[in-house]
Design an enzyme around this catalytic site. Structure first.
Site, PDB file in Angstrom:
ATOM      1  N   ASP A  35       0.965  -1.014  -0.070  1.00  0.00           N
ATOM      2  CA  ASP A  35      -0.118   0.057   0.031  1.00  0.00           C
ATOM      3  C   ASP A  35       0.906   1.116  -0.053  1.00  0.00           C
ATOM      4  O   ASP A  35       1.394   1.694   1.156  1.00  0.00           O
ATOM      5  CB  ASP A  35      -0.996   0.095   1.253  1.00  0.00           C
ATOM      6  CG  ASP A  35      -2.088  -1.005   1.080  1.00  0.00           C
ATOM      7  OD1 ASP A  35      -2.650  -0.916   0.135  1.00  0.00           O
ATOM      8  OD2 ASP A  35      -2.243  -1.688   2.077  1.00  0.00           O
ATOM      9  N   GLY A 144      -7.004   3.901   3.295  1.00  0.00           N
ATOM     10  CA  GLY A 144      -6.062   5.069   4.013  1.00  0.00           C
ATOM     11  C   GLY A 144      -5.690   4.393   5.411  1.00  0.00           C
ATOM     12  O   GLY A 144      -4.865   4.835   6.045  1.00  0.00           O
ATOM     13  N   ASP A 175     -10.333  -6.212  -0.585  1.00  0.00           N
ATOM     14  CA  ASP A 175      -9.440  -5.569   0.409  1.00  0.00           C
ATOM     15  C   ASP A 175     -10.107  -4.767   1.383  1.00  0.00           C
ATOM     16  O   ASP A 175     -11.079  -3.931   1.252  1.00  0.00           O
ATOM     17  CB  ASP A 175      -8.573  -4.496  -0.559  1.00  0.00           C
ATOM     18  CG  ASP A 175      -7.477  -4.036   0.257  1.00  0.00           C
ATOM     19  OD1 ASP A 175      -7.259  -4.399   1.592  1.00  0.00           O
ATOM     20  OD2 ASP A 175      -6.770  -3.242  -0.260  1.00  0.00           O
TER      21      ASP A 175
END
Length: 218
Positions: A35, A144, A175
């Site tokens: 990420d 985030g 995800d």
């Protein structure tokens, strides 16, 4: 159908990243999810280009690089030049003026093109891109941060994507907030793979091999 399991490396112990990679690899993880967050497209900073490069050098397993950054086309070559055939790069369509241009660069580099769809992104707005990507990463939480709650309406979106995946030749991946119940429900429906983070894999104080064996037995 074989279910792919990928480790969300932003949740790993960065005090000994090499050990984490080797233990996950030995435990049978299928790939490593990277990420990349820029603090603008999402309100957080996460892994860096150098983190990605290190993990790429430490394993022969594929990488799934999830770019949560504004205007990825501006910096895409920095990532593409550090990856190898079989690696995946996901972009968020909202983060780019012309996302198909960025996806074409990923394809031209010999990598696997993907898009990530936020909970608030409708399928209709990405329909054209579904025809040129190989993977669709469905975010079941807002991107985030790790450890967020599952947004239940995402399940309906996944069901719709599964109905058109064969026609448009893409696979669906999950995800966010990935618990055992999600895998046991959505894997039989056709979701190809799941990103494993703190819900199932990391921070459990147990060998990764034991955890992955349990997950594959669901």
């Amino acid at each position: 159908m074989y279910t792919e399991l990928t480790a969300s490396m932003m949740c790993a112990n960065f005090g000994n990243l090499e050990k984490e990679v080797k233990e996950l690899e030995a435990a049978g993880i299928d790939s490593f999810h990277i990420d990349i967050m820029d603090g603008r497209y999402v309100p957080n900073f996460a892994m860096s280009l150098n983190d990605m490069r290190y993990i790429r050098s430490a394993t022969d397993k594929p990488l799934d690089v999830h770019l949560m950054i504004e205007h990825p086309n501006t910096h895409i070559n920095l990532f593409l030049n550090s990856l190898k055939e079989g690696d995946t790069v996901y972009i968020h369509p909202e983060a780019e003026y012309h996302p198909s241009t960025t996806l074409q660069k990923i394809i031209d580099a010999g990598l696997v093109p993907g898009i990530a769809i936020n909970p608030g992104t409708s399928i209709e707005t990405v329909m054209e891109m579904l025809q040129i990507v190989d993977k669709v990463l469905v975010m079941s939480v807002n991107p985030g941060n790790a450890g967020q709650m599952y947004l239940p309406y995402v399940g309906k979106k996944i069901e719709r994507l599964l109905k058109i995946r064969e026609e448009m030749h893409f696979e669906v991946y999950w995800d966010g907030a990935c618990g055992a119940d999600k895998i046991s429900t959505f894997a039989p429906m056709g979701v190809k793979g799941f990103v494993l983070g703190t819900t199932l894999l990391f921070g459990k104080g147990r060998p990764y091999a034991d955890i992955l064996k349990e997950i594959r037995g669901l």
